[in-house]
Design an enzyme around this catalytic site. Structure first.
Site, PDB file in Angstrom:
ATOM      1  N   ASN A 173      -5.478  12.311   0.517  1.00 37.16           N
ATOM      2  CA  ASN A 173      -4.415  11.524   1.419  1.00 37.16           C
ATOM      3  C   ASN A 173      -5.444  10.692   2.287  1.00 37.16           C
ATOM      4  O   ASN A 173      -6.326  10.843   2.263  1.00 37.16           O
ATOM      5  CB  ASN A 173      -3.482  12.395   2.063  1.00 37.16           C
ATOM      6  CG  ASN A 173      -2.490  11.442   2.591  1.00 37.16           C
ATOM      7  OD1 ASN A 173      -1.749  10.596   1.907  1.00 37.16           O
ATOM      8  ND2 ASN A 173      -2.058  11.654   3.843  1.00 37.16           N
ATOM      9  N   LYS A 174      -4.609   9.917   3.157  1.00 35.67           N
ATOM     10  CA  LYS A 174      -5.364   9.116   4.089  1.00 35.67           C
ATOM     11  C   LYS A 174      -6.327   9.596   4.843  1.00 35.67           C
ATOM     12  O   LYS A 174      -6.327  10.861   5.075  1.00 35.67           O
ATOM     13  CB  LYS A 174      -4.324   8.251   4.869  1.00 35.67           C
ATOM     14  CG  LYS A 174      -4.751   7.523   5.897  1.00 35.67           C
ATOM     15  CD  LYS A 174      -5.585   6.370   5.272  1.00 35.67           C
ATOM     16  CE  LYS A 174      -5.170   5.526   4.211  1.00 35.67           C
ATOM     17  NZ  LYS A 174      -6.157   4.701   3.531  1.00 35.67           N
TER      18      LYS A 174
ATOM     19  N   ALA B 204       0.897   5.231  -2.238  1.00 35.99           N
ATOM     20  CA  ALA B 204       0.993   5.429  -3.395  1.00 35.99           C
ATOM     21  C   ALA B 204       1.775   4.983  -4.497  1.00 35.99           C
ATOM     22  O   ALA B 204       1.719   4.348  -5.501  1.00 35.99           O
ATOM     23  CB  ALA B 204       0.456   6.758  -3.773  1.00 35.99           C
TER      24      ALA B 204
ATOM     25  N   GLN C  16      -1.908   2.680   9.759  1.00 34.88           N
ATOM     26  CA  GLN C  16      -0.653   2.622   9.097  1.00 34.88           C
ATOM     27  C   GLN C  16       0.327   3.405  10.018  1.00 34.88           C
ATOM     28  O   GLN C  16       1.532   2.917   9.907  1.00 34.88           O
ATOM     29  CB  GLN C  16      -0.893   3.273   7.943  1.00 34.88           C
ATOM     30  CG  GLN C  16      -1.635   2.578   6.809  1.00 34.88           C
ATOM     31  CD  GLN C  16      -3.002   2.943   6.613  1.00 34.88           C
ATOM     32  OE1 GLN C  16      -3.741   3.102   7.736  1.00 34.88           O
ATOM     33  NE2 GLN C  16      -3.714   2.624   5.537  1.00 34.88           N
TER      34      GLN C  16
ATOM     35  N   ASP D  97      -1.601  10.656  -2.175  1.00 35.43           N
ATOM     36  CA  ASP D  97      -2.187   9.740  -3.257  1.00 35.43           C
ATOM     37  C   ASP D  97      -2.609  10.254  -4.571  1.00 35.43           C
ATOM     38  O   ASP D  97      -2.649   9.656  -5.574  1.00 35.43           O
ATOM     39  CB  ASP D  97      -3.536   8.581  -2.784  1.00 35.43           C
ATOM     40  CG  ASP D  97      -2.940   7.961  -1.561  1.00 35.43           C
ATOM     41  OD1 ASP D  97      -3.111   8.497  -0.388  1.00 35.43           O
ATOM     42  OD2 ASP D  97      -2.599   6.679  -1.911  1.00 35.43           O
TER      43      ASP D  97
ATOM     44  N   ARG E 208       0.821  -1.249   0.003  1.00 34.17           N
ATOM     45  CA  ARG E 208      -0.117   0.099  -0.069  1.00 34.17           C
ATOM     46  C   ARG E 208       0.781   1.364  -0.135  1.00 34.17           C
ATOM     47  O   ARG E 208       1.963   0.919   0.169  1.00 34.17           O
ATOM     48  CB  ARG E 208      -0.948  -0.001   1.170  1.00 34.17           C
ATOM     49  CG  ARG E 208      -0.665  -0.842   2.412  1.00 34.17           C
ATOM     50  CD  ARG E 208       0.535  -0.228   3.185  1.00 34.17           C
ATOM     51  NE  ARG E 208       0.338   1.527   3.405  1.00 34.17           N
ATOM     52  CZ  ARG E 208       0.929   2.245   3.413  1.00 34.17           C
ATOM     53  NH1 ARG E 208       2.375   2.126   3.973  1.00 34.17           N
ATOM     54  NH2 ARG E 208       0.820   3.600   3.740  1.00 34.17           N
TER      55      ARG E 208
ATOM     56  N   ARG F 218      -7.132  -0.654  -7.076  1.00 37.22           N
ATOM     57  CA  ARG F 218      -7.381   0.348  -6.063  1.00 37.22           C
ATOM     58  C   ARG F 218      -7.725   1.991  -6.810  1.00 37.22           C
ATOM     59  O   ARG F 218      -7.007   2.028  -7.823  1.00 37.22           O
ATOM     60  CB  ARG F 218      -6.118   0.713  -4.873  1.00 37.22           C
ATOM     61  CG  ARG F 218      -6.373  -0.661  -3.836  1.00 37.22           C
ATOM     62  CD  ARG F 218      -5.527  -0.263  -2.730  1.00 37.22           C
ATOM     63  NE  ARG F 218      -6.247   0.713  -1.860  1.00 37.22           N
ATOM     64  CZ  ARG F 218      -5.415   1.293  -0.777  1.00 37.22           C
ATOM     65  NH1 ARG F 218      -4.172   1.093  -0.543  1.00 37.22           N
ATOM     66  NH2 ARG F 218      -6.128   1.922   0.184  1.00 37.22           N
TER      67      ARG F 218
END
Ligand code: MRU
Length: 353
Positions: free
Chosen positions: A254-255, A55, A203, A244, A53, A96
């Site tokens: 992003n996350k 990017a 993460q 990402d 995982r 994804r």
């Protein structure tokens, strides 16, 4: 709990005996294991299930997935080879949706297939493997360049918050946001990392904390809902995160939870930086509203691994990413330098220089 031998850099993806091996990031830090991949279907499943995982790492894995697909089918006839390659591209592109690096890497591989149509399948397979190795090596060089630019933004002794994992594990090596910290430390600065836990996939707690502990870079783990309190107490000097996908106007996906951190940073006058290789900027999308946001399985919110804490039957939302408007971004740290207060004109210029 697992550790690496001293001074051993994290090798997120590696090529061994004609196969791709990837660290299984679902089980870190409790176990450190590689899983092995032989074709595009397997690599797509590895991406979907979060074995790999982040990017840039997803982009590298996809490039290797295409090369593996060619190697696995190099001895069939030309028609079947073309069909297998189409299938490989398709299944990898569907793995994804948010990280644009995946599509960027697939596009580079596709262009190579198209511009070498005169080659036999074995020749093409070998060329695609060389290109995949090249994309991975280039990623490390880019991260080191970003690291140098980003390190200059951080004062000696800075306490820097990061969200998710934008480290070596999220790339082919060095990392983007964590690459900035590594480069600052290598330049002789003391950096104290504050790692958001990053619910629901953890993460931050599992991967960022593990990477920093491996290298003795001081790190303090907090749950996501503690960031505002620490900022208010004056305990955070800067925020550096990865991304990402960045839209043409500088909006940053992003996350999930990054937007919340950016709003808090703005409120407290703390600079909010995004480490962002050019491969993550999507000039096709005018703004962040057009960035596809992945919605993942409810199980990830209802528990972790085999453990469940939410009652069966409850409604769950699980968007994996959010979008931070460009106006909250102090700077994009790219391999070409820092773009302060990003906007469309500045990003266009970046691709021209
Ligand atoms: O769902 P993940 O773990 O793939 O999300 C990763 C992130 O959001 C990272 O911050 C981003 O990919 C940048 S990694 C250099």
């Amino acid at each position: 709990m697992t550790g690496l031998p001293a001074h051993h850099p994290v090798e997120t993806l590696r090529w061994r005996d004609g196969r791709l091996e990837m660290i299984d990031q679902r089980i870190l830090p409790m176990r450190f294991e590689y899983l092995s991949y032989a074709n595009a279907d397997e690599v797509a499943q590895g991406i979907r299930s979060m074995v790999v995982r982040g990017a840039p790492a997803i982009g590298c894995a996809a490039a290797y997935g295409v090369a593996l697909q060619a190697l696995a089918h190099q001895h069939v006839n030309a028609d079947e080879f073309a069909k297998a390659m189409d299938h490989g591209f398709e299944v990898l592109a569907a793995s994804r949706p948010t990280a644009v690096n995946l599509f960027w890497a697939l596009q580079r591989m596709r262009e190579s297939v198209q511009s070498h149509s005169q080659l036999s399948p074995p020749q093409l397979a070998s060329l695609l493997l060389t290109l995949a190795h090249g994309i991975a090596a280039e990623d490390v060089r880019i991260n080191q360049a970003m690291g140098a630019h980003g390190a200059a933004l951080l004062a000696d002794g800075a306490r820097v918050l990061t969200h998710c994992n934008a480290g070596a594990l999220a790339t082919a090596g060095h990392g983007t946001a964590l690459g900035v910290f590594r480069s600052a430390v290598a330049a002789g600065k003391t950096i104290h990392v504050i790692a958001d836990e990053t619910r629901p996939f953890l993460q931050g707690a599992r991967l960022t904390a593990w990477e920093m502990v491996q290298e003795n870079i001081p790190v303090t783990l907090i749950t996501d809902n503690m960031a505002g309190h620490l900022m208010k107490q004056g305990e955070i000097d800067a925020v550096v995160v990865g991304t990402d996908r960045v839209a043409a106007n500088g909006d940053v996906a992003n996350k999930i939870g990054t937007y919340m951190v950016a709003v808090l940073a703005h409120r407290h006058g703390i600079p909010f930086y995004v480490a962002c290789p050019l491969s993550t900027i999507d000039m096709q999308l005018a703004n962040g509203d057009a960035i596809p946001i992945e919605e993942r399985h409810p199980d990830e919110v209802m528990g972790f691994g085999a453990q469940r804490w939410a009652p069966p039957g409850v409604n769950v939302r699980n968007p994996a990413f959010d979008v931070t408007p460009a106006e909250l971004v102090s700077g994009l740290i790219t391999e070409k330098g820092v773009v302060h207060q990003p906007n469309e004109a500045k990003l266009k210029k970046l691709f021209q220089s």
